[in-house]
Write a protein that holds these residues in place. Structure first.
Motif, PDB file in Angstrom:
ATOM      1  N   VAL A 282      31.931 -53.975  15.186  1.00  0.00           N
ATOM      2  CA  VAL A 282      30.559 -54.487  15.833  1.00  0.00           C
ATOM      3  C   VAL A 282      30.386 -53.720  17.164  1.00  0.00           C
ATOM      4  O   VAL A 282      29.288 -53.451  17.300  1.00  0.00           O
ATOM      5  CB  VAL A 282      30.566 -55.866  15.567  1.00  0.00           C
ATOM      6  N   ALA A 283      31.447 -53.817  18.039  1.00  0.00           N
ATOM      7  CA  ALA A 283      31.328 -53.135  19.446  1.00  0.00           C
ATOM      8  C   ALA A 283      30.704 -51.590  19.276  1.00  0.00           C
ATOM      9  O   ALA A 283      29.747 -50.995  19.902  1.00  0.00           O
ATOM     10  CB  ALA A 283      32.368 -53.055  20.320  1.00  0.00           C
ATOM     11  N   SER A 284      31.496 -50.897  18.047  1.00  0.00           N
ATOM     12  CA  SER A 284      30.881 -49.474  17.976  1.00  0.00           C
ATOM     13  C   SER A 284      29.725 -49.293  17.220  1.00  0.00           C
ATOM     14  O   SER A 284      28.827 -48.724  17.553  1.00  0.00           O
ATOM     15  CB  SER A 284      31.812 -48.920  16.987  1.00  0.00           C
ATOM     16  N   ILE A 285      28.960 -50.370  16.337  1.00  0.00           N
ATOM     17  CA  ILE A 285      27.812 -50.211  15.745  1.00  0.00           C
ATOM     18  C   ILE A 285      26.735 -50.635  16.821  1.00  0.00           C
ATOM     19  O   ILE A 285      25.906 -50.003  17.020  1.00  0.00           O
ATOM     20  CB  ILE A 285      27.858 -51.400  14.545  1.00  0.00           C
ATOM     21  N   ASN A 286      27.256 -51.461  17.647  1.00  0.00           N
ATOM     22  CA  ASN A 286      26.216 -52.072  18.844  1.00  0.00           C
ATOM     23  C   ASN A 286      25.822 -50.624  19.844  1.00  0.00           C
ATOM     24  O   ASN A 286      24.683 -50.427  19.974  1.00  0.00           O
ATOM     25  CB  ASN A 286      26.894 -53.080  19.724  1.00  0.00           C
ATOM     26  N   SER A 287      26.973 -49.996  19.824  1.00  0.00           N
ATOM     27  CA  SER A 287      26.988 -48.748  20.860  1.00  0.00           C
ATOM     28  C   SER A 287      26.008 -47.706  19.900  1.00  0.00           C
ATOM     29  O   SER A 287      24.968 -47.140  20.578  1.00  0.00           O
ATOM     30  CB  SER A 287      28.492 -48.288  21.153  1.00  0.00           C
ATOM     31  N   LEU A 288      26.447 -47.380  18.767  1.00  0.00           N
ATOM     32  CA  LEU A 288      25.464 -46.596  17.909  1.00  0.00           C
ATOM     33  C   LEU A 288      24.051 -46.897  17.970  1.00  0.00           C
ATOM     34  O   LEU A 288      23.293 -46.072  18.036  1.00  0.00           O
ATOM     35  CB  LEU A 288      26.132 -46.384  16.587  1.00  0.00           C
ATOM     36  N   LEU A 289      23.830 -48.333  17.654  1.00  0.00           N
ATOM     37  CA  LEU A 289      22.509 -48.498  17.663  1.00  0.00           C
ATOM     38  C   LEU A 289      21.506 -48.649  18.840  1.00  0.00           C
ATOM     39  O   LEU A 289      20.376 -48.242  18.661  1.00  0.00           O
ATOM     40  CB  LEU A 289      22.225 -50.177  17.085  1.00  0.00           C
ATOM     41  N   ASN A 290      22.184 -48.405  19.745  1.00  0.00           N
ATOM     42  CA  ASN A 290      21.704 -48.303  21.125  1.00  0.00           C
ATOM     43  C   ASN A 290      21.520 -47.048  21.876  1.00  0.00           C
ATOM     44  O   ASN A 290      20.721 -46.795  22.849  1.00  0.00           O
ATOM     45  CB  ASN A 290      22.389 -49.331  22.322  1.00  0.00           C
ATOM     46  N   ARG A 291      22.290 -46.082  20.976  1.00  0.00           N
ATOM     47  CA  ARG A 291      21.876 -44.558  21.400  1.00  0.00           C
ATOM     48  C   ARG A 291      20.582 -44.043  20.913  1.00  0.00           C
ATOM     49  O   ARG A 291      20.178 -44.496  19.819  1.00  0.00           O
ATOM     50  CB  ARG A 291      23.070 -43.720  20.770  1.00  0.00           C
ATOM     51  N   GLN A 292      19.848 -43.144  21.658  1.00  0.00           N
ATOM     52  CA  GLN A 292      18.655 -42.616  21.202  1.00  0.00           C
ATOM     53  C   GLN A 292      18.801 -41.653  20.681  1.00  0.00           C
ATOM     54  O   GLN A 292      17.888 -41.073  19.598  1.00  0.00           O
ATOM     55  CB  GLN A 292      17.992 -42.358  22.773  1.00  0.00           C
TER      56      GLN A 292
END
Length: 96
Positions: free
Chosen positions: A61-71
């Protein structure tokens, strides 16, 4: 507009999982009605489908959050490539 239960069903997850993703900041309802009901739109459906796909790849979930917040999508591709390389290494170790 889509209810929380309908959105979860469309993505093949439980209502509890969807609410967990919301608590983790991965997704938010488009609006909340006066009675507290959550309502989601098409953009939230697309986002949840992306989250479910990432989870099926084994991302945290932490990795997904990071991925979704990347531009930049190149950053996303890099993170996913690194994750798959780690999985391949782990598979090789297990085969040995």
């Amino acid at each position: 507009m889509i209810t929380v239960t309908d959105l979860a069903r469309r993505c093949g997850i439980s209502r509890a999982t969807l609410l967990y993703y919301e608590r983790q900041g991965l997704i938010a309802p488009k609006l909340r009605s006066a009675n507290g009901y959550r309502w989601y739109g098409e953009s939230e459906l697309t986002r949840l489908q992306t989250i479910v796909a990432y989870r099926s790849y084994g991302l945290s979930v932490a990795s997904i959050n990071s991925l979704l917040n990347r531009q930049a999508s190149t950053d996303q591709a890099k993170v996913l490539r690194e994750h798959f390389e780690l999985l391949e290494t782990e598979i090789s170790k297990l085969r040995e």
